[in-house]
Design an enzyme around this catalytic site. Structure first.
Site, mmCIF file in Angstrom:
data_model
loop_
_atom_site.group_PDB
_atom_site.id
_atom_site.type_symbol
_atom_site.label_atom_id
_atom_site.label_comp_id
_atom_site.label_asym_id
_atom_site.label_seq_id
_atom_site.Cartn_x
_atom_site.Cartn_y
_atom_site.Cartn_z
ATOM 1 N N GLY A 17 55.967 -2.457 -38.492
ATOM 2 C CA GLY A 17 55.039 -1.164 -38.579
ATOM 3 C C GLY A 17 53.665 -1.303 -38.931
ATOM 4 C CG ASN A 108 53.179 -1.545 -25.396
ATOM 5 O OD1 ASN A 108 53.629 -1.367 -26.521
ATOM 6 N ND2 ASN A 108 53.446 -2.700 -24.597
ATOM 7 C CG HIS A 110 51.791 -7.964 -24.573
ATOM 8 N ND1 HIS A 110 53.043 -7.954 -24.662
ATOM 9 C CD2 HIS A 110 51.339 -9.072 -24.143
ATOM 10 C CE1 HIS A 110 53.532 -9.014 -24.077
ATOM 11 N NE2 HIS A 110 52.337 -9.917 -24.023
ATOM 12 C CG ASP A 151 54.320 -6.300 -21.405
ATOM 13 O OD1 ASP A 151 54.158 -5.352 -22.106
ATOM 14 O OD2 ASP A 151 54.996 -7.349 -21.503
HETATM 15 C C1 GRF Z 1 53.052 -6.226 -32.496
HETATM 16 O O1 GRF Z 1 52.876 -8.025 -32.184
HETATM 17 C C2 GRF Z 1 52.598 -5.660 -31.013
HETATM 18 O O2 GRF Z 1 51.917 -6.217 -30.087
HETATM 19 C C3 GRF Z 1 54.076 -5.927 -30.306
HETATM 20 O O3 GRF Z 1 54.942 -5.508 -31.228
HETATM 21 C C4 GRF Z 1 54.414 -6.113 -32.614
HETATM 22 C C5 GRF Z 1 54.361 -4.938 -33.332
HETATM 23 O O4 GRF Z 1 54.410 -5.202 -34.809
HETATM 24 N N1 GRF Z 1 54.281 -4.970 -29.324
HETATM 25 P P1 GRF Z 1 54.085 -3.960 -35.975
HETATM 26 O O5 GRF Z 1 55.418 -3.499 -36.108
HETATM 27 O O6 GRF Z 1 53.237 -3.258 -35.451
HETATM 28 O O7 GRF Z 1 53.451 -4.849 -37.096
#
Ligand code: GRF
Length: 196
Positions: A17, A108, A110, A151
């Site tokens: 999160g 999103n 990535h 993606d």
């Molecule tokens: C992140 O690395 C994001 O790029 C990917 O999932 C991960 C989520 O991390 N889609 P967090 O829960 O926001 O710390």
């Protein structure tokens, strides 16, 4: 846009999160032209949902396997008067109804430089391991618009960082995460600007 954008964040089962919390902080600190008004999680007991609750952000629990998932998610997002939807650690393809109702407003993040190292199954440590295995000199983070495929939507913002000698998936992930936290609020600002 004269009023601030209302942002809903969709989290997954695996994430901590941190992007969600960063978006909440960016809104509260005025670094982002919007505010996180809702966090949607697939399960009650996810770290990200709990973190949202601790931050005082309203949360909803909607399991994607529910046959009425698309309708329930649409309703929750409408009720929160959502303008932008941000996926942050969200693991499944989004129902197409959401993409139709929020066109060019579903984002999103990535943890790599798309279009390389993306697609189904490319999440978390898998991404960083692939970057290291390919011998890439650099990696980074990408915020892109969401489409019906993993993606593949238009890239909004990217930030690059070096791959250092001796990097492991963990050390690289930490460097990339710092990029993620800088660019996600920036990408939201870009989308807000485009729709003003
Ligand atoms: C992140 O690395 C994001 O790029 C990917 O999932 C991960 C989520 O991390 N889609 P967090 O829960 O926001 O710390």
């Amino acid at each position: 846009m004269s009023t601030r954008a209302r942002v809903a964040v969709l989290v997954g089962t695996r994430g901590r999160g941190s992007n969600m919390a960063n978006l909440v902080a960016a809104g509260r600190e005025g670094r982002m032209a919007g505010d996180v008004v809702l966090v949607v999680a697939p399960r009650e007991d996810t770290t990200a949902r709990r973190a949202a609750e601790e931050l005082g952000v309203p949360t909803a629990v909607l399991p994607p396997r529910d046959p009425d998932y698309a309708a329930r998610l649409t309703e929750a997002l409408r009720e929160a008067r959502t303008f932008i939807v941000c996926l942050a650690g969200y693991m499944t393809l989004l129902p197409v109804e959401i993409l139709h109702e929020w066109p060019d407003r579903v984002l999103n993040i990535h943890p790599a430089l798309l279009p390389r190292h993306g697609g189904k199954g490319m999440y978390g440590h898998h991404v960083h391991e692939a970057v290291l295995a390919a011998g890439e000199p650099e990696s980074g983070a990408t915020v892109h618009l969401v489409t019906e495929r993993y993606d593949e939507g238009a890239i909004l913002v990217q930030e690059r960082c070096p791959v250092e000698p001796g990097d492991t998936a963990e050390t690289l992930a930490a460097r990339v995460l710092a990029c993620e936290h800088r660019i996600y609020p920036e990408a939201v600002n870009l989308v807000v600007d485009r729709h003003s």
